[in-house]
Write an enzyme that holds these catalytic residues in place. Structure first.
Site, PDB file in Angstrom:
ATOM      1  CD  GLU A 209       1.779  -6.410 -10.486  1.00 40.60           C
ATOM      2  OE1 GLU A 209       2.607  -5.723 -11.123  1.00 40.60           O
ATOM      3  OE2 GLU A 209       0.972  -5.922  -9.679  1.00 40.60           O
ATOM      4  CB  CYS A 243       8.615  -6.480 -15.822  1.00 43.87           C
ATOM      5  SG  CYS A 243       8.708  -5.967 -14.112  1.00 43.87           S
TER       6      CYS A 243
HETATM    7  P1  NAD Z   1       7.602 -17.464 -17.252  1.00 46.10           P
HETATM    8  O1  NAD Z   1       7.783 -18.134 -18.586  1.00 46.10           O
HETATM    9  O2  NAD Z   1       8.451 -17.886 -16.110  1.00 46.10           O
HETATM   10  O3  NAD Z   1       6.069 -17.607 -16.902  1.00 46.10           O
HETATM   11  C1  NAD Z   1       5.523 -17.084 -15.724  1.00 46.10           C
HETATM   12  C2  NAD Z   1       4.773 -18.168 -15.002  1.00 46.10           C
HETATM   13  O4  NAD Z   1       3.697 -18.631 -15.802  1.00 46.10           O
HETATM   14  C3  NAD Z   1       5.620 -19.383 -14.666  1.00 46.10           C
HETATM   15  O5  NAD Z   1       5.436 -19.718 -13.302  1.00 46.10           O
HETATM   16  C4  NAD Z   1       5.118 -20.434 -15.609  1.00 46.10           C
HETATM   17  O6  NAD Z   1       5.220 -21.727 -15.069  1.00 46.10           O
HETATM   18  C5  NAD Z   1       3.683 -20.051 -15.809  1.00 46.10           C
HETATM   19  N1  NAD Z   1       3.154 -20.505 -17.089  1.00 46.10           N
HETATM   20  C6  NAD Z   1       3.804 -20.551 -18.284  1.00 46.10           C
HETATM   21  N2  NAD Z   1       2.987 -21.032 -19.243  1.00 46.10           N
HETATM   22  C7  NAD Z   1       1.806 -21.306 -18.660  1.00 46.10           C
HETATM   23  C8  NAD Z   1       0.559 -21.819 -19.130  1.00 46.10           C
HETATM   24  N3  NAD Z   1       0.358 -22.148 -20.412  1.00 46.10           N
HETATM   25  N4  NAD Z   1      -0.454 -21.957 -18.244  1.00 46.10           N
HETATM   26  C9  NAD Z   1      -0.267 -21.623 -16.955  1.00 46.10           C
HETATM   27  N5  NAD Z   1       0.884 -21.129 -16.463  1.00 46.10           N
HETATM   28  C10 NAD Z   1       1.921 -20.977 -17.283  1.00 46.10           C
HETATM   29  O7  NAD Z   1       7.822 -15.913 -17.376  1.00 46.10           O
HETATM   30  P2  NAD Z   1       7.495 -14.965 -18.596  1.00 46.10           P
HETATM   31  O8  NAD Z   1       6.043 -14.875 -18.809  1.00 46.10           O
HETATM   32  O9  NAD Z   1       8.393 -15.212 -19.758  1.00 46.10           O
HETATM   33  O10 NAD Z   1       7.989 -13.602 -17.896  1.00 46.10           O
HETATM   34  C11 NAD Z   1       8.354 -12.539 -18.647  1.00 46.10           C
HETATM   35  C12 NAD Z   1       7.198 -11.573 -18.787  1.00 46.10           C
HETATM   36  O11 NAD Z   1       6.757 -11.189 -17.498  1.00 46.10           O
HETATM   37  C13 NAD Z   1       7.580 -10.297 -19.482  1.00 46.10           C
HETATM   38  O12 NAD Z   1       6.523  -9.913 -20.311  1.00 46.10           O
HETATM   39  C14 NAD Z   1       7.732  -9.310 -18.338  1.00 46.10           C
HETATM   40  O13 NAD Z   1       7.558  -7.973 -18.702  1.00 46.10           O
HETATM   41  C15 NAD Z   1       6.704  -9.779 -17.396  1.00 46.10           C
HETATM   42  N6  NAD Z   1       7.031  -9.401 -16.044  1.00 46.10           N
HETATM   43  C16 NAD Z   1       6.218  -8.538 -15.387  1.00 46.10           C
HETATM   44  C17 NAD Z   1       6.541  -8.141 -14.112  1.00 46.10           C
HETATM   45  C18 NAD Z   1       5.682  -7.211 -13.346  1.00 46.10           C
HETATM   46  O14 NAD Z   1       5.921  -7.076 -12.151  1.00 46.10           O
HETATM   47  N7  NAD Z   1       4.685  -6.568 -13.925  1.00 46.10           N
HETATM   48  C19 NAD Z   1       7.694  -8.619 -13.522  1.00 46.10           C
HETATM   49  C20 NAD Z   1       8.492  -9.503 -14.225  1.00 46.10           C
HETATM   50  C21 NAD Z   1       8.145  -9.898 -15.479  1.00 46.10           C
END
Ligand code: NAD
Length: 451
Positions: A209, A243
């Site tokens: 997602e 998102c």
């Molecule tokens: P985040 O930084 O919290 O990361 C998400 C998860 O990935 C966390 O649990 C984190 O610990 C893990 N993570 C981070 N780096 C990692 C690595 N190198 N290896 C393994 N795991 C790792 O959140 P984010 O990515 O900044 O979230 C924002 C993004 O998510 C935006 O692009 C947004 O559009 C997208 N998003 C999508 C949805 C959806 O439902 N499609 C919903 C919310 C957010």
């Protein structure tokens, strides 16, 4: 610390059949619901601390959302789990064919920080309904919510089958080295690729997602003030850190100035003359995101907002005009309260710009022209389309929620969540007598090819 032990314990519970009975699944869903209602104040405080999220917004978009998913599922789960009969071709008759849903085993759910309750627990609803054991990995960037989950989930749910693992990159990297039967990841595409690569090692199916730039198109056939209110609501909720928030607006050139004015009025209606003082307006999650966002302000002229304060990570609801298509704000997902408006010469140009980018998670259009709506549906690709309203499609439990291409793979919500965390097993049952298959056994005598 390695989490091999945690996963092994969960697998042992799964193998012993702890999670399979329907009664267990329903019981866990009810317990999760109880946690969200009895301890709602804990989660509201955590969300206030992590994101300055207003408690009413937390109820609507986080706690209440998950309760809604649970209620929808509790009411229908028995029916969804019934075997589905399918037709048997004449040549195989007499026989019965059906599909049944079976739990996949131990699943990993990795959530981001922006809706740290909804995006951790809505997938959990599906995973439990399907009868799986679950590891939950909340985002370290919403630390208060993560801590609340780690404390309360074991209090309410069956510890033999549900574990919360807190932590950041190191913890997640270790988790990804374990074998799971499904990995459900919500977050950005860069980490999505890391998750998918790790999953491949064990041929583990993944749901991704992800995000991206969700465009809005507005033409002159609609009430501009009403459209602006909807756009401002979808964009500035959670300070734009959603998102499915509108990322940028493509507007027919003739009405662009009117739209900018209407957005200014809409922001004032929603958050008053001084959004910094509004208890309804959120804050940017951390300094890194704040700096990234304020760096984008130079991509245009702030027709609305633009003011910001690093100490409180306040960034005003901002509308940018005079934005070049190749400016930084148009190069990546904004994920904050900055809304660029780009005038276009009609729908053709809008479709061209949308198609030139990655397939978005959502696409919104404000037009009452039926032909324009049809063209948008057939000439563009996106996870979802919202006519007249942004973001709200995710609250329709019957609609699959997910992306396509760079915005993700797979979907969930409602029955789709159950299916995401289940294996659909094919079952064919044919009695040994009469042996109608004798008609095709060797020796292949004359006429058997016409069977
Ligand atoms: P985040 O930084 O919290 O990361 C998400 C998860 O990935 C966390 O649990 C984190 O610990 C893990 N993570 C981070 N780096 C990692 C690595 N190198 N290896 C393994 N795991 C790792 O959140 P984010 O990515 O900044 O979230 C924002 C993004 O998510 C935006 O692009 C947004 O559009 C997208 N998003 C999508 C949805 C959806 O439902 N499609 C919903 C919310 C957010």
């Amino acid at each position: 610390m390695t989490h091999a032990r945690t996963v092994a314990d969960l697998r042992s519970s799964f193998d012993r059949g702890v999670t399979k009975p329907l009664a267990w699944r329903l019981g866990q869903l009810r317990a999760l619901r109880r946690m969200l209602t009895e301890r709602s104040a804990v989660f509201e405080d955590a969300l206030l601390s992590d994101l300055a999220k207003n408690p009413t917004e937390s109820q609507i978009a986080e706690l209440g959302f998950v309760v809604g998913e649970i209620d929808h599922t509790l009411k229908r789960l028995r029916r969804w789990l019934r075997p589905q009969r399918v037709a048997v071709p004449g040549a195989l008759m007499p026989a019965r064919a059906s599909t049944i849903l079976e739990p996949v085993g131990v699943v990993l759910i990795i959530a981001p920080w922006n809706y740290p309750v909804q995006l951790l627990l809505a997938p959990l609803v599906g995973a439990l309904a399907a009868g799986n054991a679950v590891v939950l990995k909340p985002s370290e960037l919403a630390p208060a919510t993560s801590a609340a989950m780690a404390r309360l989930i074991p209090e309410y749910l069956d510890r033999r089958a549900v574990a919360v693992v807190e932590g950041g990159v190191d913890e997640t990297t270790d988790l990804l080295a374990q074998r799971f039967d499904h990995i459900f990841y919500t977050g950005n595409g860069r980490v999505g690729r890391i998750v998918a690569a790790a999953a491949v090692e064990n041929l583990t199916p993944v749901t991704l997602e992800l995000g991206g730039k969700s465009p809005v198109y507005v033409d002159g056939t609609v009430d501009i003030a009403a459209a602006a209110r909807r756009i401002a609501w979808g964009k500035f909720m959670n300070a734009g850190q959603t998102c499915v928030a509108p990322d940028y607006v493509l507007v027919d050139r003739a009405i662009a100035p009117r739209l900018a004015d209407a957005l200014r009025d809409a922001v004032r209606e929603l958050y008053g003359d001084a959004p910094a003082q509004s208890p309804d307006y959120g804050r940017i999650v951390n300094d890194r995101q704040f700096e990234r966002l304020t760096g984008m302000l130079g991509s245009g002229t702030a027709a609305v907002g633009g003011d910001h304060d690093a100490a409180t990570r306040y960034l005003a609801p901002t509308v940018l005009t005079g934005v070049a298509p190749d400016s930084p704000v148009m190069a990546e997902e904004i994920f904050g309260p900055i809304l660029p408006i780009l005038p276009v010469d009609g729908l053709d140009e809008a479709i061209r710009i949308i198609r030139a980018g990655d397939k978005p998670l959502a696409l919104y259009a404000f037009t009452s022209d039926a032909r324009a709506r049809r063209r948008i549906l057939t000439e563009t690709s996106s996870g979802a389309v919202g006519f007249g309203v942004p973001a709200a499609h995710l609250a329709v439990a019957g609609l699959p929620f997910g992306g396509v291409g760079e915005s993700g793979a797979g979907a969930y919500h409602g029955e789709r969540s159950l299916r995401t965390f289940s294996h659909e097993k094919a079952v064919l049952s044919k009695s040994l007598a009469p042996d109608t298959l004798a008609l095709i056994y060797p020796p292949y005598t004359e006429g058997k090819d016409r069977f």
